[in-house]
Write a protein that holds these residues in place. Sequence first.
Motif, PDB file in Angstrom:
ATOM      1  N   VAL A 172       0.720  -1.236  -0.121  1.00 11.71           N
ATOM      2  CA  VAL A 172       0.010  -0.177   0.255  1.00 11.71           C
ATOM      3  C   VAL A 172       0.817   1.156   0.063  1.00 11.71           C
ATOM      4  N   LYS A 173       0.631   1.872  -0.988  1.00 11.99           N
ATOM      5  CA  LYS A 173       1.611   3.185  -1.133  1.00 11.99           C
ATOM      6  C   LYS A 173       0.654   4.536  -0.992  1.00 11.99           C
ATOM      7  N   THR A 174      -0.534   4.426  -0.983  1.00 10.17           N
ATOM      8  CA  THR A 174      -1.334   5.623  -0.773  1.00 10.17           C
ATOM      9  C   THR A 174      -2.615   5.411  -0.071  1.00 10.17           C
ATOM     10  N   ASP A 175      -3.441   6.553   0.475  1.00  7.57           N
ATOM     11  CA  ASP A 175      -4.490   6.443   1.444  1.00  7.57           C
ATOM     12  C   ASP A 175      -5.449   5.228   1.051  1.00  7.57           C
ATOM     13  N   LEU A 176      -5.801   4.412   2.143  1.00  9.03           N
ATOM     14  CA  LEU A 176      -6.637   3.171   1.944  1.00  9.03           C
ATOM     15  C   LEU A 176      -7.467   2.863   2.957  1.00  9.03           C
TER      16      LEU A 176
END
Length: 225
Positions: free
Chosen positions: A136-140
């Motif tokens: 996961v690299k971005t808002d989640l």
Amino acid sequence: MRRLPALLLAGLLLCSLPTYAALGDDMLPTVQRTTSHRYLIRGEYDREETLDTAVISAERVELENKAITGDLTTDSMVGEGPVDLKNVSIGGTLYIYGGGEITLNGVTAAQMVVDSPDTEVELTIRGKSEIALAQVKTDLSITENMLSSGYGGLKALEVPADTTCTLLPLTFTHCRLDSMTVHSPTEISGTGSCKITQLTANRTTSLSGVEVVESTGSVTGNDDN
């Protein structure tokens, strides 16, 4: 020279062709086909089929009954979605580059990558779904809802060092992870019954509302640890 009638000539040619129907399957000629598909128009695609790869490039796509031997991608053209996947097996990686609301129902994959800087992804995992590892690299935001017996939903999660946020926000609802490894500052908040069995925090990790069985590294602020 006397010409043969057209019908007689056609019959002679037909008789000279190999009769594959009389041969065993192992003797039939094989043709290698690469089947890939890009979904550019919203709609329901439920025909049962096997694909090498697939790309979703439109919102409101419902993809069902697919066996994908390679990768499945939701690209940035999806925008804020939604996208629904049902009864889809993925032999490669599920890439999420776009799509605000994504539902996985009966979806299995060895790996998932979330990298959607323009939209916050809201991921719902249910039914006979299991994802071995998510990067996961971005808002989640992840919600696990009504998983079938014997299916673990999301099993492991990794936050790599090359995230696009100075502090990556993650929101869990009824999630239970076997392991989580953090390589970039991360803030995790949980709702409902959330549990991480093994947390390795190589960078500062703030927790709220998540039970952690065992942790190493820099973990702060957890009221359920």
